[in-house]
Design a protein around this motif. Structure first.
Motif, short mmCIF file in Angstrom:
data_model
loop_
_atom_site.label_atom_id
_atom_site.label_comp_id
_atom_site.label_asym_id
_atom_site.label_seq_id
_atom_site.Cartn_x
_atom_site.Cartn_y
_atom_site.Cartn_z
N PHE A 12 0.85 -1.19 0.00
CA PHE A 12 0.00 0.00 0.00
C PHE A 12 0.89 1.24 0.00
CE2 PHE A 12 -2.73 3.25 1.84
CZ PHE A 12 -3.98 2.99 1.29
N VAL A 13 0.59 2.17 -0.88
CA VAL A 13 1.46 3.33 -1.12
C VAL A 13 0.99 4.52 -0.29
CG1 VAL A 13 2.24 4.98 -2.86
CG2 VAL A 13 2.04 2.56 -3.45
N PHE A 14 1.92 5.09 0.47
CA PHE A 14 1.66 6.34 1.19
C PHE A 14 2.46 7.47 0.56
CE2 PHE A 14 0.62 3.10 4.30
CZ PHE A 14 -0.53 3.58 4.89
N GLY A 15 1.79 8.55 0.24
CA GLY A 15 2.49 9.67 -0.38
C GLY A 15 1.86 10.98 -0.02
N ALA A 16 2.37 12.03 -0.64
CA ALA A 16 1.80 13.37 -0.55
C ALA A 16 1.70 13.92 -1.95
CB ALA A 16 2.64 14.27 0.34
N ALA A 17 0.79 14.87 -2.14
CA ALA A 17 0.50 15.41 -3.45
C ALA A 17 0.72 16.91 -3.49
CB ALA A 17 -0.94 15.08 -3.86
N THR A 18 1.08 17.40 -4.68
CA THR A 18 1.18 18.83 -4.94
C THR A 18 0.73 19.07 -6.39
OG1 THR A 18 3.45 18.75 -5.79
CG2 THR A 18 3.19 19.10 -3.41
N ALA A 19 0.76 20.32 -6.81
CA ALA A 19 0.48 20.67 -8.21
C ALA A 19 1.44 21.76 -8.65
CB ALA A 19 -0.96 21.14 -8.37
N ALA A 20 1.82 21.70 -9.92
CA ALA A 20 2.89 22.54 -10.44
C ALA A 20 2.66 24.03 -10.17
CB ALA A 20 3.05 22.29 -11.95
N TYR A 21 1.53 24.57 -10.64
CA TYR A 21 1.33 26.01 -10.53
C TYR A 21 1.24 26.45 -9.07
CZ TYR A 21 -0.35 30.70 -11.68
OH TYR A 21 -0.48 32.06 -11.79
N GLN A 22 0.82 25.56 -8.19
CA GLN A 22 0.62 25.92 -6.79
C GLN A 22 1.93 26.01 -6.00
OE1 GLN A 22 -2.86 22.94 -6.44
NE2 GLN A 22 -3.25 24.43 -4.84
N ILE A 23 2.99 25.37 -6.51
CA ILE A 23 4.22 25.35 -5.72
C ILE A 23 5.48 25.77 -6.47
CG2 ILE A 23 3.34 23.56 -4.18
CD1 ILE A 23 5.31 21.61 -5.61
N GLU A 24 5.52 25.60 -7.80
CA GLU A 24 6.81 25.70 -8.49
C GLU A 24 7.38 27.12 -8.51
OE1 GLU A 24 6.48 22.06 -11.76
OE2 GLU A 24 6.16 24.13 -12.40
N GLY A 25 6.53 28.08 -8.79
CA GLY A 25 7.00 29.43 -9.11
C GLY A 25 7.01 29.57 -10.61
N HIS A 26 5.88 30.05 -11.17
CA HIS A 26 5.69 29.97 -12.62
C HIS A 26 6.57 30.95 -13.39
CE1 HIS A 26 3.38 28.10 -15.80
NE2 HIS A 26 3.27 29.28 -16.39
N ARG A 27 7.13 31.95 -12.69
CA ARG A 27 7.97 32.91 -13.40
C ARG A 27 9.35 32.37 -13.71
NH1 ARG A 27 11.24 36.07 -9.61
NH2 ARG A 27 10.77 35.50 -7.45
N PHE A 28 9.68 31.22 -13.17
CA PHE A 28 11.01 30.66 -13.36
C PHE A 28 11.05 29.70 -14.56
CE2 PHE A 28 10.56 31.04 -8.61
CZ PHE A 28 11.30 32.20 -8.50
N GLY A 29 12.21 29.60 -15.19
CA GLY A 29 12.47 28.52 -16.13
C GLY A 29 11.77 28.57 -17.45
N GLY A 30 11.35 29.76 -17.90
CA GLY A 30 10.84 29.89 -19.26
C GLY A 30 9.42 29.43 -19.48
N ALA A 31 8.63 29.28 -18.41
CA ALA A 31 7.24 28.89 -18.58
C ALA A 31 6.45 30.01 -19.24
CB ALA A 31 6.62 28.54 -17.22
N GLY A 32 5.46 29.64 -20.05
CA GLY A 32 4.61 30.63 -20.70
C GLY A 32 3.47 31.04 -19.80
N PRO A 33 2.78 32.14 -20.13
CA PRO A 33 1.64 32.60 -19.33
C PRO A 33 0.47 31.61 -19.41
CG PRO A 33 1.77 33.84 -21.37
CD PRO A 33 3.02 33.00 -21.31
N THR A 34 -0.35 31.62 -18.36
CA THR A 34 -1.51 30.74 -18.30
C THR A 34 -2.77 31.56 -18.02
OG1 THR A 34 -1.63 30.33 -15.91
CG2 THR A 34 0.01 29.08 -17.14
#
Length: 441
Positions: A12-34
């Motif tokens: 049985f797998v125990f983990g934690a979840a996140t989402a890209a826009y909520q944690i990454e910092g969208h201004r970094f690394g050449g991401a386009g606008p959303t």
């Protein structure tokens, strides 16, 4: 007390979840606008007009964050890849910086013994595609499959599973009918088309990835126990309509190739022409189902309102910082219902479950006994569902970190790790230590 690892089956797998826009910092690394950037920049949409430009700066701090999972004894990490980071214009030339970042991220998980569970879309539609109608445009299914192919060619040899869409009800209905999330529409025609196109995109991506030899493909649906607010026939009808829109629409399309009649009553006149021809694509087999669950809704009839003519009623149970009732029994109800009525022996994962609380850092620590109790009760509900026949394979707490909570900005804290949004310092909360101790037992 949170149930110990030994009270769950081996594997049985125990983990934690996140989402890209909520944690990454969208201004970094050449991401386009959303569309979330423009939605947040429009007055009244998001608390303090906050956005995900910096968020938790997971883009630069991912090793520290993954160490929290490793040191806590977790098995897996559910993360999402950002469409606009991979393809800044939504189509065309991939962003090498973005692909390299996800390469490093997945390799860092594997180096720590963490199993990567990937989600392809967690709500950040590239602005260039939003300009073309986003989820209301029938071509979105092919745009999405193209993106899925690009990122899977880079990561597919190392991720353990791929979920296509996170919470299509939020992507389509919450965002195009209720208007609470980007793109912020309140339009039944747009909602009906998005409700169908998001599932067609799922099916098209699964077909594309299967053709590439990829396996362990699924989707993450959110469910809410929809219950009548009283014993009246009107309340029973309201609960049935809400259940059809929120819960049954997506799982019945995927498992049975049909939409529920109670939802079609309102949506069918606005559906894209020939939608019935897409149902075989939408209902092709998947390898697992992700289940997100937080609360229940109590409904009454609202005959003075247009379809769906339902209204929520505040429930009597204790509530989280979001105002959501704490109702762990609903998780057991949902899981056993899915197993009995829709998916049979298909592997089920609780891919999100958690609570926001008004946490405060005091003397270098966060005491959140309420969250510990929430974890214990909902993991208990998973055990009950398993005892009643649900093929439960794992549980992911939402979320690893306090993060950008969409229209609520940085005000609502779901994390088992506190984040100071000025310094970005991480501080594990008491709930993190409690869950870690349970995993060690």
């Amino acid at each position: 007390m949170i149930p110990g690892r030994s009270s769950f089956p081996e594997g049985f797998v125990f983990g934690a979840a996140t989402a890209a826009y909520q944690i990454e910092g969208h201004r970094f690394g050449g991401a386009g606008p959303t569309h979330w950037d423009s939605f947040a920049a429009t007055p009244g949409n998001v608390v303090r007009a906050e956005d995900g430009a910096t968020a938790c700066d997971h883009y630069h701090r991912y090793e520290e964050d993954l160490d929290l999972l490793k040191d806590g004894g977790f098995d897996a990490y559910r993360f999402s890849t950002s469409w606009a980071r991979v393809l800044p214009e939504g189509r065309g030339t991939p962003n090498a910086e973005g692909l390299d970042y996800y390469d490093r991220l997945v390799d860092a998980m594997l180096e720590r013994g963490l199993t990567p569970f990937q989600t392809l879309y967690h709500w950040e539609m590239p602005s260039a595609l939003a300009d073309l109608g986003g989820w209301t445009n029938p071509d979105v299914a092919h745009w999405f499959a193209d993106y899925a192919e690009v990122i899977t060619r880079r990561l597919g040899d190392r991720v353990a599973s791929i979920a296509t869409i996170n919470e299509p009800w939020c992507v389509a209905f919450l965002s195009h009918f209720l208007g609470h999330h980007a793109p912020g529409l309140r339009d039944i025609r747009a909602a009906a088309r998005a409700m169908h196109h998001v599932l067609k995109a799922h099916g098209t991506a699964v077909e594309r990835l299967r053709g590439m030899g990829q396996d362990t493909l699924g989707i993450v649906l959110n469910f809410e126990a929809a219950e009548p607010a009283d014993d009246s026939a009107g309340a029973a009808r309201a609960a049935a309509v809400q259940d059809a829109i929120y819960n049954r629409w997506f799982i019945e399309a995927i498992s049975k190739g049909q939409y529920p009649a109670e939802a079609l009553e309102g949506l069918e006149p606005h559906m894209p022409k020939g939608w019935q021809d897409d149902m075989a694509l939408i209902s092709q087999p998947i390898d697992f189902l992700g289940v997100n669950y937080y609360t229940r809704s109590l409904l009454r009839a609202a005959p003075d309102q247009p379809w769906p003519s339902v209204a929520p009623v505040e429930g009597p149970l204790p509530k989280t910082q979001m105002g959501w009732e704490i109702y762990p029994e609903g998780l057991k109800i949902i899981l056993t219902r899915l197993s009995r009525d829709y998916v049979g022996e298909l592997p089920l994962y609780v891919t999100e479950n958690g609570m926001a609380w008004d946490d405060h850092l005091t003397d270098g620590a966060v005491t959140d006994a309420e969250r510990e109790a929430y974890m214990a009760a909902h993991l208990g509900a998973v055990q009950q569902a398993r005892a009643e026949g649900a093929n439960m394979k794992g549980f992911f707490y939402w979320s690893l970190l306090d993060n950008y909570e969409w229209a609520f900005g940085y005000e609502k804290r779901f994390g088992m790790v506190h984040v100071d949004f000025d310094s970005l310092k991480r501080t594990p909360k008491a709930s993190y230590h409690a869950l870690s101790a349970a995993l060690a037992r």
